[in-house]
Design a protein around this motif. Structure first.
Motif, mmCIF file in Angstrom:
data_model
loop_
_atom_site.group_PDB
_atom_site.id
_atom_site.type_symbol
_atom_site.label_atom_id
_atom_site.label_comp_id
_atom_site.label_asym_id
_atom_site.label_seq_id
_atom_site.Cartn_x
_atom_site.Cartn_y
_atom_site.Cartn_z
ATOM 1 N N VAL A 1 0.841 -1.205 0.000
ATOM 2 C CA VAL A 1 0.000 0.000 0.000
ATOM 3 C C VAL A 1 0.875 1.253 0.000
ATOM 4 C CG1 VAL A 1 -1.784 1.266 1.234
ATOM 5 C CG2 VAL A 1 -1.878 -1.218 1.136
ATOM 6 N N LEU A 2 1.928 1.253 0.792
ATOM 7 C CA LEU A 2 2.828 2.405 0.812
ATOM 8 C C LEU A 2 3.528 2.582 -0.530
ATOM 9 C CD1 LEU A 2 4.374 1.959 4.374
ATOM 10 C CD2 LEU A 2 2.930 3.859 3.618
ATOM 11 N N ILE A 3 3.880 1.480 -1.186
ATOM 12 C CA ILE A 3 4.509 1.582 -2.508
ATOM 13 C C ILE A 3 3.517 2.175 -3.504
ATOM 14 C CG2 ILE A 3 5.431 0.241 -4.430
ATOM 15 C CD1 ILE A 3 6.636 -1.673 -2.397
ATOM 16 N N ALA A 4 2.249 1.740 -3.426
ATOM 17 C CA ALA A 4 1.236 2.314 -4.311
ATOM 18 C C ALA A 4 1.081 3.805 -4.071
ATOM 19 C CB ALA A 4 -0.100 1.598 -4.107
ATOM 20 N N MET A 5 1.147 4.238 -2.827
ATOM 21 C CA MET A 5 1.057 5.666 -2.514
ATOM 22 C C MET A 5 2.285 6.425 -3.002
ATOM 23 S SD MET A 5 -0.508 5.251 1.334
ATOM 24 C CE MET A 5 -0.597 7.000 1.662
ATOM 25 N N SER A 6 3.454 5.798 -2.907
ATOM 26 C CA SER A 6 4.669 6.480 -3.365
ATOM 27 C C SER A 6 4.717 6.610 -4.884
ATOM 28 C CB SER A 6 5.907 5.716 -2.883
ATOM 29 O OG SER A 6 5.991 4.439 -3.495
ATOM 30 N N ASN A 7 4.013 5.719 -5.596
ATOM 31 C CA ASN A 7 3.969 5.812 -7.056
ATOM 32 C C ASN A 7 2.841 6.699 -7.560
ATOM 33 O OD1 ASN A 7 6.149 4.037 -7.269
ATOM 34 N ND2 ASN A 7 4.828 2.236 -7.366
#
Length: 818
Positions: free
Chosen positions: A463-469
């Motif tokens: 989820v954090l990776i999706a937010m960072s992208n």
């Protein structure tokens, strides 16, 4: 042995055939293929025997190698092979409930077959692949006996079947297939002779019965399993594909034989393909792509679906006895999902929808948990833009069915991770929000005790990776909330979680709607400091900052306008990276982006010595790269690229409120930087170089002065000489230069073009910008107009359409005409 209603028969030779009930030899073939012989010629094998509630409605047969649903197994049902007595004892189900009777083949000797009627101990078990043990001498002896039987002549169907089963037992499936083909040819020849009246003797060979075909089909399936177990390279993949092709060919021969036979013949019903044969073909094709697609081979899932469609058509006729099951659909879906076909996910979705809306909808087949989980993974593998959306839809269906009371539909942790990973890499501006929704649903079901699946660190990480992208703003507080929830649930965030959180705050600072980037940059710096503290106070390396984490913070500070503290902090972080690299920590060695971000932070500051500091950083990159040897240069993370020189020119152009002497020094430094770029062996000037130099000349020199005019004219003339004039350079020159200079330099040198319907610049000015198009005279620079920029001329469009029409399969462009 139990004596209740037992039936015994003694035979000669090497086989036992005892027929009771319908389709007896089918069950016999399953039993015979499961026999086991150890080095002492004695052993025990358990076989699955399908039961039904009445003899009139037999249960479907399942191959020992198929992955179908569990079949009933009677406790104690076994085949005992005793070498000394040559006896065979089968303790099984009530003969009235069997599809048939066991056909246990054993070369040499005689035996006794006994069947018990005791069905009190019925359990459920999944059939597994048999394991055979034996010596090479036994295999050779069996092969010699089979060859002797062939030399003596095969005259009856049972003799042919005996040899076919024998070859399958010793693993020579190709020979068994050859015998089956020979059996068909001999039968056709004798039947033709009998029909013409040349042969009045009754033929004992009809078309091969269903046992002949079933034995070979099951043997090819078994060979596929063996090949997959020892699969190495493309040769073994070819063996798997060949087995599927042979099974499909045998199935078609069975269909042809069934259609061409007389309806009144008893042989018709015996050779009619059953569901087991169709399932075997579907399974065989599905295995061809079970471990990745066979390279240079297409059409495998189409073949599996073709078999399924024939099953659906036959299911409309109840007397055919052919019924597709949910497992059949699952195999076809898996074949599409594992293939490399174009748009495999939508095609798998179409098979999924056929279960309820297709020709076999009257069978009331419903997707099971395996079906839906397979669809989740099929869509997750797809590279379509809406793949994550469809995969999430199937996950939501699992959740709905779970909440409705279907416990077997409970999504697993792997299902959630598959969906979250799919959203982490999806090209969707709402990917971050949808990933958070999936995670919240997962947490809700766990907290309500509806599901036992608890979110792990990997779930929050994706989820954090999706937010960072994501390119949306305002995600920083949500990232902090996720980190807090992890801490509340006693989950230790790893380096990826911290790195993604830093990147979220860095993206927020760099967003176009952010007016003040200072708070976001400081928050990213705080998370970086938290990473360093966790690294220093822990004996195990769970969290450790790396170069990209520092670069994200530096990029955030580079967006802080007019803030000297941001530039100071950027310099401190870069010095810290250099110090750690000198101490041996290569994971934080500054790269090219580190220096560029630091110079950009200096360019946005008001520090009086920012030009000197930036030049020191540029020289530091150049010196380190030149001092490295050949191999070290290739592996160097900090290389003097054209962007480094551009950052230096940008720093020179950012001087504000300085004296005329300081501005002149800044311009001379920018010109010297461009000369260094031209002399560099690693990179060269481009259109952006001259655009920035024109911008610096316009800002650093007083407007309207002869000094500014001469500088702008010299820079633009060099740009024209190098052939690097593009629309951005032209726009910047028009903005910075006086009107008379623009008319003298640009407009007077332009020429009228009838094709472009206006004025265009000389081709030599744009020859090296790489913005070329194909024309009838070859590749040429695209015309550049001083008024509208690059022009698409009618001749260019006409030439492009002519090339398209000249290609094959372009009937659409020709209006449907060939």
């Amino acid at each position: 042995m139990r004596a209740a209603a037992s039936a015994r028969c003694r035979i000669r030779g090497d086989s036992i055939v005892h027929a009771v009930g319908k389709r007896s030899k089918s069950v016999a073939r399953h039993l015979s293929s499961s026999c086991v012989s150890d080095p002492e010629a004695a052993g025990v094998v358990r076989v699955a025997m399908s039961l039904s509630s009445s003899p009139q409605s037999p249960a479907p047969l399942h191959s020992p190698w198929s992955s179908s649903s569990p079949s009933p197994l009677v406790r104690g049902s076994a085949v005992t092979i005793a070498a000394a007595k040559r006896s065979f004892v089968v303790t099984g189900a009530n003969p009235a409930c069997l599809h048939g009777i066991a056909h246990v083949s054993r070369l040499g000797g005689a035996g006794v077959a006994s069947f018990s009627t005791d069905t009190s101990n019925v359990i459920t078990s999944t059939p597994t692949k048999y394991e055979t043990t034996g010596t090479d001498n036994e295999t050779s002896r069996k092969r010699e006996q089979l060859q002797q039987l062939e030399e003596d002549g095969l005259c009856t169907t049972d003799q042919f079947n005996e040899v076919i089963v024998g070859y399958t037992e010793i693993g020579d499936v190709a020979k068994a297939d050859e015998i089956l083909s020979k059996m068909e040819n001999v039968a056709k020849a004798r039947n033709s002779s009998a029909a013409s009246g040349k042969d009045d003797s009754p033929s004992s060979i009809a078309m091969p019965d269903i046992d002949s075909y079933t034995a070979v089909i099951d043997a090819w399936l078994a060979q596929q399993v063996e090949v997959e177990a020892k699969e190495k390279g493309t040769e073994c993949r070819g063996d798997v594909l060949r087995a599927a092709e042979r099974i499909d060919a045998i199935l078609r021969r069975m269909e042809h034989a069934s259609e061409s036979s007389s309806a009144s013949s008893t042989t018709d019903k015996a050779i009619t393909p059953l569901s087991h044969h169709y399932d075997a073909a579907v399974t065989a094709w599905s295995r061809c792509v079970s471990r990745g697609p066979v390279y240079a081979i297409r059409g495998i899932p189409q073949r599996a679906q073709a078999v399924l469609e024939r099953m659906e058509a036959l299911s409309l006729n109840r007397s055919s006895g052919v019924r597709p099951t949910v497992e059949t659909y699952n195999k076809v879906i898996e074949a599409w999902g594992n293939s490399g076909e174009y748009a495999f996910a939508p095609l798998a979705q179409a098979v999924y929808e056929r279960m309820e809306n297709g020709p076999a909808a009257h069978l009331d087949i419903r997707p099971n948990d395996k079906t839906i989980r397979t669809m989740v993974r099929v869509w997750a593998r797809s590279d379509l833009k809406n793949a994550a959306f469809h995969a999430t839809g199937h996950l939501m269906k699992l959740q709905e069915l779970l909440e409705a009371g279907a416990e077997e539909m409970e999504p697993t942790l792997d299902d959630y991770l598959t969906i979250l990973k799919c959203w982490a890499t999806a090209e969707d501006k709402h990917a971050a929000r949808r990933a958070q929704t999936v995670l919240k649903q997962m947490e809700r079901l766990y907290l309500n005790r509806t599901s036992d699946v608890r979110p792990t660190v990997a779930c929050y990480r994706y989820v954090l990776i999706a937010m960072s992208n994501s390119r949306l703003s305002g995600l920083g507080p949500k990232a902090d909330d996720l980190m807090s929830r992890m801490e509340d649930r006693l989950l230790v965030a790893d380096s990826t979680c911290f790195g993604a959180t830093i990147k979220v705050w860095s993206n927020s600072a760099c967003h176009k709607d952010t007016k003040n980037a200072q708070p976001d940059a400081e928050r990213a710096d705080d998370v970086l400091q938290q990473m360093k503290e966790m690294y220093h106070r822990s004996s195990q390396i769970v969290v450790k900052p790396v170069t990209c984490n520092y670069n994200d913070v530096l990029r955030a500070y580079s967006m802080c306008k007019g803030d000297d503290s941001a530039a100071w902090r950027a310099e401190e972080l870069l010095d810290e990276m250099n110090e750690l690299a000198r101490e041996g920590d290569t994971n934080v060695m500054p790269d090219t982006d580190s220096y560029i971000s630091t110079m950009n932070a200096l360019a946005r500051s008001k520090l009086p010595d920012k030009i000197a500091k930036s030049m020191r950083l540029l020289n530091q990159i150049i010196d380190r790269f030149q001092q490295a040897s050949g191999g070290e240069k290739e592996a160097a993370v900090a290389k003097p690229t054209v962007d480094c020189y551009h950052a230096m020119v940008k720093v020179c152009a950012s001087i504000r409120g300085a004296s005329s002497e300081e501005r002149s020094v800044a311009l001379r430094t920018a010109i010297r930087t461009v000369k260094m770029l031209k002399e560099s062996d690693e990179c060269s000037t481009n259109s952006e170089t001259y655009r920035q130099l024109i911008e610096a000349s316009g800002k650093l020199l007083s407007p309207g002065t002869s000094e500014q005019t001469q500088a702008l004219k010299a820079v633009f003339t060099n740009c024209c000489r190098d052939g690097l004039v593009d629309d951005k350079v032209l726009k910047q020159f028009r903005k910075a230069a006086p009107t008379d200079l623009y008319e003298e330099t640009v407009l007077f040198n332009s020429k009228t073009s009838s094709d472009a319907n206006g004025m265009v610049l000389p081709e030599g000015w744009t020859r090296n910008i790489g913005h070329k198009v194909r024309t009838a005279d070859g590749r040429k620079p695209q015309p550049l107009s001083p008024d509208v920029g690059f022009v698409v001329t009618p001749s260019m469009v006409d030439y492009k359409m002519r090339r398209l029409r000249s290609r094959k399969n372009q009937r659409l462009l020709r209006g449907g005409r060939s």
